[in-house]
Every structure is written in C-alpha cells, then in structure tokens.
Write an enzyme that holds these catalytic residues in place. Sequence first.
Site, PDB file in Angstrom:
ATOM      1  N   SER A  74      -2.162  -6.405  -0.718  1.00  0.00           N
ATOM      2  CA  SER A  74      -1.536  -6.382   0.607  1.00  0.00           C
ATOM      3  C   SER A  74      -0.943  -7.739   0.993  1.00  0.00           C
ATOM      4  O   SER A  74      -1.656  -8.753   1.036  1.00  0.00           O
ATOM      5  CB  SER A  74      -2.593  -5.983   1.647  1.00  0.00           C
ATOM      6  OG  SER A  74      -2.098  -6.209   2.955  1.00  0.00           O
ATOM      7  N   ASN A  75       0.333  -7.737   1.289  1.00  0.00           N
ATOM      8  CA  ASN A  75       0.984  -8.951   1.800  1.00  0.00           C
ATOM      9  C   ASN A  75       0.574  -9.205   3.242  1.00  0.00           C
ATOM     10  O   ASN A  75       0.478 -10.342   3.690  1.00  0.00           O
ATOM     11  CB  ASN A  75       2.501  -8.798   1.737  1.00  0.00           C
ATOM     12  CG  ASN A  75       2.989  -8.548   0.326  1.00  0.00           C
ATOM     13  OD1 ASN A  75       2.758  -9.354  -0.557  1.00  0.00           O
ATOM     14  ND2 ASN A  75       3.643  -7.416   0.113  1.00  0.00           N
TER      15      ASN A  75
END
Length: 321
Positions: A74-75
């Site tokens: 996840s960014n």
Amino acid sequence: MKRLPRLALAHLPTPLEALPRLSAELGGPSIWVKRDDQTGLAFGGNKTRKLEYLAAAALAEGADRLITAGATQSNHCRQTAAAAARLGLACTLVLAGEEPSRKDANVLLDHLFGADIRWVSKSGRDAELQAVYEHAKADGGKPYLVPYGGSSPLGAAAYAYALEELLVQIQPDWIVFATSSGGTQAGLVAGAKLLDYEGSILGICVDEKAEELAPRVAALAGETTTLLGQQLPVSAADMLVNDGYLGDGYAVMGNAEREAIRLLGSLEGLLVDPVYTGRAAAGMIDLVRKGFFNSQDKVLFWHTGGGPALFADTYARELAS
Ligand SMILES: *Cc1c(COP(=O)(O)O)cnc(C)c1O
C-alpha cells in the site's frame, strides 16, 4: 471553494511536464503529466495531498496515533506512516496479505518510518482495524482512523484543490488517472463542479468494475462539494470510469502494465508503477491507439505515484527478465 485547515506536508505545486516523445511515438494528441509522484514526502504520491487535510484533523482532535489499513504494498499506508513520523505521532498499519519473508519496497519503508505493522487476511482486515483502534483507546491513547486510501470527503477535498492548482498550469481536455478507493476522482469531480471546469475526468479502474465504483465515487464527490461550501448533486452518470483494463485483477501486473512501464521509461525517463499508474498509463496508451482522443486534444496523465512498488520482489524479478 471554502478553505479547510491544512498541514504543509507536500511539495506543491507539483510540476507539469510534456511527454513529447510518447506523443510522437503514439502519433496521437499532446500528452502531459502532472507529477504527483513528486509530492515530496516519502517518495511521493497522491495520498500525501489527502494527508495534509486528514492529519490536520487528527492533530486538531489531539490524536497521538494514526491508524490505517491497506494491501501489502500500500502506497497509502507508506505515506501515512511517513506523515505520522514527521508529525511525531505513532502509527499502526493493518496490512492485508501474507507477511513477506523479506521486507521490500513499501513494506521496508513502512518499517523505516517506525510503523507498527499488523498482518491480517483480507477478510479479517476491518475487524483488526477496529480492534487496534479500540485497544489504543483503552490504553489511554487518542488514535485517529485514517480512512482507506484517505478517501473521505476531507481527503477527497485535497483533489478539488489540486484541480485548481492544475488549471493554473494547463487547461487539459482530458484528465486520465488510476482510480481505486475513489478519493482522487471524487475530489477532481467535485473541483470541476465548483470551478466550472469543462474537460473530461476519466478514471481508469484498478480493482473494481465501473458499476460498483461509479455510484460510490459520485456519492463521495457530492459530499465533497458540500464540505467545500456548495451542495452540488453528482450522479453516477457524471462519472467517467473505464474498467476495461482490469486484466487479471488488482495488483496483478500483466503485459499491458509491463509495456506501459517500459514505454514510459525508455521514451521519457518516467517511472510508472506495476499496480496503479502502469495500469492507467496502459489504458491511456490503448485509448490513444484506438483513436479515442481527438488529435487536437490536450491529454493530461495525472501521475499518482506508486514507484516504490517497482522494487517489490514479485514485480522486480519479472521486470528485470
Ligand atoms: C491510492 C492510489 C491511487 C488511487 O487513488 P484513489 O484516490 O484511491 O482512487 C492511484 N495511484 C496510486 C499510486 C495510489 O497509491
């Protein structure tokens, strides 16, 4: 637009660049890129704009910890962990997936930012998120729950302001980008309503079908206009979303993403990622090839970040071969 309390976390305005070699290669319209992969914090990305408003709300409530959830790479979680570190807050991330044997890419960065990471199955994610929140409160803490992808009206509002920033730089006929939790698109659509922008805002779906995404994003866009001072109706029919590039599903890099990554890299020295911007760029490239855009159009690719995932083992091995 009403101004909401904001913390300066991002390097703004982000640059606007032309992509002349890509435009020439495709023989299509002029293509431009808005560099939100260069928002500055922790290798950048679209979540940093949202976090400027979400973290301001957290501090206003006296929070001492940010809690959020996402996929393994996840960014959003990486940028949330970095924002927490910068603001002196603790951070718990609930990541859905198997704990990787080697901490790589975004997982490595989460670790370097000092986040407390909980690994859960996708089905157990919401329960774990709630449990972490309750536990932090029971311990006398003041946790703040950052919504998935930062996509609440407050997070989305950042992209209404971002549209205002863009329109000073260029007035594109099309804005094309990766859409997932929907906050980016909702904010851009809300901004377009409030600023009377008449170009087209086209989200390329990364993990959901248009029929699921469009009504949800429309509702969020409507709530975002209300938050920004004018209640304007937004219907699912106002939403341009293309789900023709989902391939084998979320986070599965296919031929289209690989080609887009190589094409942009080799022609423009520009990096797109295997999950989001590679898919959106592949969609845009395909639409150009199909003659979807008018040759006189100015097409703006809104780069939303994601570059660190290139270094995740699963993708890097394949890209290097
Ligand atoms: C989260 C993310 C998106 C999608 O943005 P949403 O506001 O969640 O729709 C696109 N690109 C990257 C790199 C992201 O991290």
